[in-house]
Design a protein around this motif. Structure first.
Motif, short mmCIF file in Angstrom:
data_model
loop_
_atom_site.label_atom_id
_atom_site.label_comp_id
_atom_site.label_asym_id
_atom_site.label_seq_id
_atom_site.Cartn_x
_atom_site.Cartn_y
_atom_site.Cartn_z
N ARG A 1 39.51 54.02 56.87
CA ARG A 1 39.31 53.26 55.63
C ARG A 1 40.53 52.40 55.30
NH1 ARG A 1 35.77 54.17 51.45
NH2 ARG A 1 34.04 55.60 51.86
N LYS B 1 37.63 46.57 59.42
CA LYS B 1 36.90 46.71 60.67
C LYS B 1 37.39 45.72 61.72
CE LYS B 1 32.17 46.74 62.49
NZ LYS B 1 30.75 46.59 62.15
N TRP C 1 40.37 49.37 65.51
CA TRP C 1 38.98 49.85 65.49
C TRP C 1 38.31 49.68 66.85
CZ3 TRP C 1 34.95 50.30 61.32
CH2 TRP C 1 35.49 50.82 60.13
N GLU D 1 30.29 51.50 64.66
CA GLU D 1 28.98 51.60 63.99
C GLU D 1 28.86 52.91 63.24
OE1 GLU D 1 25.69 50.94 66.55
OE2 GLU D 1 26.33 48.93 67.15
N SER E 1 31.16 52.75 60.12
CA SER E 1 30.58 51.88 59.09
C SER E 1 29.40 52.56 58.39
CB SER E 1 30.13 50.55 59.70
OG SER E 1 31.24 49.84 60.22
N SER F 1 29.22 53.54 54.45
CA SER F 1 28.10 53.01 53.66
C SER F 1 27.33 54.14 52.96
CB SER F 1 27.14 52.21 54.55
OG SER F 1 27.77 51.06 55.07
#
Length: 341
Positions: free
Chosen positions: A104, A108, A113, A119, A122, A126
């Protein structure tokens, strides 16, 4: 030089309201957020319901500080939970708080990363934002209901001279609203979302993020220990887990007020930082790494985990439990040897 002498030579400031205290994070009873098969939120389990995340209700939030984290947490408690098991992850967040992803702290697009499962990261973040949104709505609704009932007379009425006339009936019959007893939707949810503020905000994390954080830190610890045992190279993504997740061990605040700044490490959730700080500090510690002398234990450590205020650096056991376990083994072996001879 004594303060009195300093005052004679220059201006001295003694009553500064700014303070630096150890980092802390939220730790309270958790409310589990589910999705029904129809995609609706629920705070109760049901047939076909999916656990999405966990919430610390705004009316039950409490802090946990760095001093409450056991010595070498990364070597003991962190290993005790299975990131693949929702039940185990739920126990971790209930015991210690919310472990947010170290990633965090970088966007990205950052090069660090490229070695990660972007994926999955993320998606986990989310999912957390979805649960945090629900927490904001519930917190604002609880705060509004609490204010409404209070205005209606929780204990009584105040006179012009600010004296309280207690309404005994109101005092006896008052019931605090239940957090999350109802989940608003549509326009009502939008209204409460717009009403959310620091006083009604609730901390939350998704199961996906808590699980991935535990997995990431556990794998990083294993690789670091492998490097200690055997030398050789170690992939930077394992070091980055701690470098990205760590922070200064203290935070500035004014008087009794905590900062309201929305940082990437979350406002109150610094558990990941505390764990990462421990690992980095372990490499600053001049004590040598050693294997635990308890048979069957695979921990490599520097400081013994015990109830002592100052953790020992000269122990051959990683914790008091291992020391007692091996002591009993040795006693049984010695007794058996005496019988045979």
């Amino acid at each position: 030089m004594h303060v009195r002498e300093l005052r004679k030579k220059t201006t001295v400031y003694e009553n500064v309201e700014l303070h630096a205290d150890p980092i802390e994070w939220s730790n309270a009873s958790i409310v589990v957020a589910y999705r029904t098969p129809d995609g609706e939120w629920s705070l109760e389990d049901g047939d076909g319901f999916e656990v999405v995340g966990y919430i610390h209700p705004c009316n039950e939030w409490g802090p946990m500080g760095f001093s409450e984290l056991p010595v070498e947490f990364f070597n003991h408690q962190l290993r005790d939970y299975d990131p693949r098991s929702e039940e185990s992850v739920r126990r971790f967040v209930a015991d210690w708080g919310f472990p947010f992803l170290p990633q965090r702290n970088l966007t990205k697009e950052n090069g660090s990363w490229r070695y990660q499962d972007a994926e999955r990261i993320s998606a986990a973040i989310s999912a957390t934002e979805e649960v945090r949104d629900l927490a904001r709505v519930l917190g604002a609704m609880w705060g509004d209901e609490y204010d409404r009932r209070t205005r209606q007379g929780k204990y009584g009425d105040y006179t012009e001279d600010n004296s309280l006339i207690v309404d005994e009936e109101a005092f006896e019959s008052y019931e605090e609203p239940i957090y999350g007893e109802r989940i608003p939707t549509g326009a009502e949810a939008d209204l409460f979302r717009s009403m959310a503020d620091e006083l009604t905000d609730s901390d939350a994390i998704s199961f996906a993020e808590a699980s991935l954080t535990l997995e990431t830190l556990q794998i990083a610890v294993l690789n670091i220990m492998h490097c200690i045992h055997h030398g050789g190279l170690i992939h930077m993504k394992h070091l980055d887990a701690f470098n990205l997740g760590s922070s200064n061990s203290r935070k500035l605040h004014y008087g009794d007020w905590r900062s309201g700044a929305a940082t990437s490490q979350q406002v109150h959730s610094m558990l990941t930082a505390a764990i990462c700080n421990q690992m980095i500090d372990a490499f600053v510690d001049p004590a040598p790494w050693r294997d635990c002398a308890c048979e069957g234990c695979d921990v490599t450590f520097k400081r013994k985990q015990s109830k002592a205020k100052t953790p020992a650096s000269d122990s051959i056991y990683c914790c008091s439990t291992c020391e007692e376990r091996q002591k009993k083994r040795n006693q049984r072996a010695a007794a058996k040897s005496r019988i045979q001879h």
